[in-house]
Design a protein around this motif. Sequence first.
Motif, mmCIF file in Angstrom:
data_model
loop_
_atom_site.group_PDB
_atom_site.id
_atom_site.type_symbol
_atom_site.label_atom_id
_atom_site.label_comp_id
_atom_site.label_asym_id
_atom_site.label_seq_id
_atom_site.Cartn_x
_atom_site.Cartn_y
_atom_site.Cartn_z
ATOM 1 N N VAL A 120 35.142 7.306 16.972
ATOM 2 C CA VAL A 120 35.303 6.133 16.105
ATOM 3 C C VAL A 120 34.022 5.312 16.075
ATOM 4 O O VAL A 120 33.588 4.853 15.005
ATOM 5 C CB VAL A 120 36.496 5.281 16.569
ATOM 6 N N ALA A 123 31.661 6.994 13.783
ATOM 7 C CA ALA A 123 32.079 6.845 12.392
ATOM 8 C C ALA A 123 31.771 5.443 11.883
ATOM 9 O O ALA A 123 31.283 5.265 10.757
ATOM 10 C CB ALA A 123 33.576 7.137 12.265
ATOM 11 N N LEU A 145 44.523 6.703 14.985
ATOM 12 C CA LEU A 145 44.215 8.117 14.846
ATOM 13 C C LEU A 145 45.475 8.946 15.087
ATOM 14 O O LEU A 145 46.184 8.745 16.076
ATOM 15 C CB LEU A 145 43.135 8.532 15.843
ATOM 16 N N ARG A 148 44.483 15.610 15.122
ATOM 17 C CA ARG A 148 43.148 16.203 15.013
ATOM 18 C C ARG A 148 43.242 17.496 14.218
ATOM 19 O O ARG A 148 44.099 18.340 14.479
ATOM 20 C CB ARG A 148 42.548 16.462 16.396
ATOM 21 N N LEU A 155 43.768 16.772 5.445
ATOM 22 C CA LEU A 155 43.717 15.513 6.184
ATOM 23 C C LEU A 155 44.561 14.474 5.466
ATOM 24 O O LEU A 155 44.387 14.244 4.267
ATOM 25 C CB LEU A 155 42.275 15.011 6.284
ATOM 26 N N SER A 157 45.871 10.459 5.280
ATOM 27 C CA SER A 157 45.584 9.086 5.703
ATOM 28 C C SER A 157 46.335 8.140 4.791
ATOM 29 O O SER A 157 46.662 8.478 3.656
ATOM 30 C CB SER A 157 44.076 8.798 5.652
ATOM 31 N N THR A 169 45.207 7.624 10.047
ATOM 32 C CA THR A 169 44.458 8.762 9.533
ATOM 33 C C THR A 169 44.416 9.938 10.502
ATOM 34 O O THR A 169 44.329 9.760 11.720
ATOM 35 C CB THR A 169 43.012 8.347 9.177
ATOM 36 N N ASP A 170 44.499 11.142 9.931
ATOM 37 C CA ASP A 170 44.118 12.338 10.667
ATOM 38 C C ASP A 170 42.595 12.338 10.791
ATOM 39 O O ASP A 170 41.899 11.570 10.115
ATOM 40 C CB ASP A 170 44.570 13.592 9.925
ATOM 41 N N TYR A 171 42.072 13.222 11.612
ATOM 42 C CA TYR A 171 40.630 13.202 11.828
ATOM 43 C C TYR A 171 40.131 14.569 12.268
ATOM 44 O O TYR A 171 40.902 15.425 12.729
ATOM 45 C CB TYR A 171 40.260 12.148 12.870
ATOM 46 N N THR A 172 38.842 14.791 12.110
ATOM 47 C CA THR A 172 38.183 15.989 12.613
ATOM 48 C C THR A 172 37.202 15.553 13.703
ATOM 49 O O THR A 172 37.146 14.377 14.071
ATOM 50 C CB THR A 172 37.418 16.714 11.489
ATOM 51 N N LEU A 178 35.483 11.174 9.222
ATOM 52 C CA LEU A 178 36.349 10.061 9.601
ATOM 53 C C LEU A 178 35.930 8.781 8.885
ATOM 54 O O LEU A 178 36.774 8.037 8.379
ATOM 55 C CB LEU A 178 36.318 9.858 11.117
ATOM 56 N N ASP A 181 37.234 8.650 5.342
ATOM 57 C CA ASP A 181 38.659 8.356 5.206
ATOM 58 C C ASP A 181 38.987 6.924 5.613
ATOM 59 O O ASP A 181 39.882 6.296 5.038
ATOM 60 C CB ASP A 181 39.469 9.359 6.025
#
Length: 296
Positions: A120, A123, A145, A148, A155, A157, A169-172, A178, A181
């Motif tokens: 985070v 991002a 979050l 993953r 994804l 969000s 939100t989903d995230y990578t 991130l 999004d």
Amino acid sequence: MSARTAEALITLDGIADHQRRRTSRIASVLGNHLGTSALDYAVVHHLLEGAEHAARARDADLLSWYRKTVTRDLAHMAAGSHLLLSPCPENLLHSEISETAYYLVGPDTAPAPPEAQSLVRAALASAAEHGFGTLLTQHAPVICLLNRRQLDETLHSWALTRLPGTVFTDYTAHPEVLARDLIHEAAHNWLNDALAAHDVALPTDVTLFSPWRETPRPVYGFLHACWAFSLTVLYTRQARRGVTDAVALFLDTHLRQQAAQFSVAAKYLEQALSYVPAAEIRERVGRAVGGVVDPA
């Protein structure tokens, strides 16, 4: 678009005052003494919703927690100027306030793991580098979050009008994805606050074709899509220059998809903006979409 131009695009008189007034009113209802920052604004809505849940459940201890808690009590969940939540999927809530799942901070909320905090922070730094730091500070101070994912997975969000300032939100593993999004959902929160701050009521009986949904949508939904997706494009154009090959490919695909969507949406933008009496909002949404359709 330069970072300075992006910051100017998002700056709008009235929003901070709106946030402070609403925070003060809700804190008064709770009998609380919160501050007046954007983070306080987001947190107080969690406290209000949590207090309502506790009252309905007749849980006196939980109700007391929601009425007495202030933002500084949640400092153990902070990542810089943001609160970072990372709940288990089974702890997400479903109720009449939202068609989608959501989460409320509570006495059992644990800090997010260190790797999530690092992601985070990276991002947020990327967003700030390209002019979107203020947007995330003011309109996404609470970040939740979820799952993953890999770059080739979908994804999801969202943001809720009942929890302004919170982003789910989903995230990578990639901070630029991130950030994209977070910017998208923070943009939704910005527009909701902007409309409220300028007392804008949009018609509900007028629809415009939305290429993102491939169906006609009310003016409110159409403008939300135009604003949120335009900010992600403006960010992505800058951020993709310094990423690895896999992430660059992912972001380039996003840009191509959005170019096709905006070529359609731009045809209806002038009509949509005609329903917005606040010139300040019309100008910003129009300028953002213009920067996508005609970057020169």
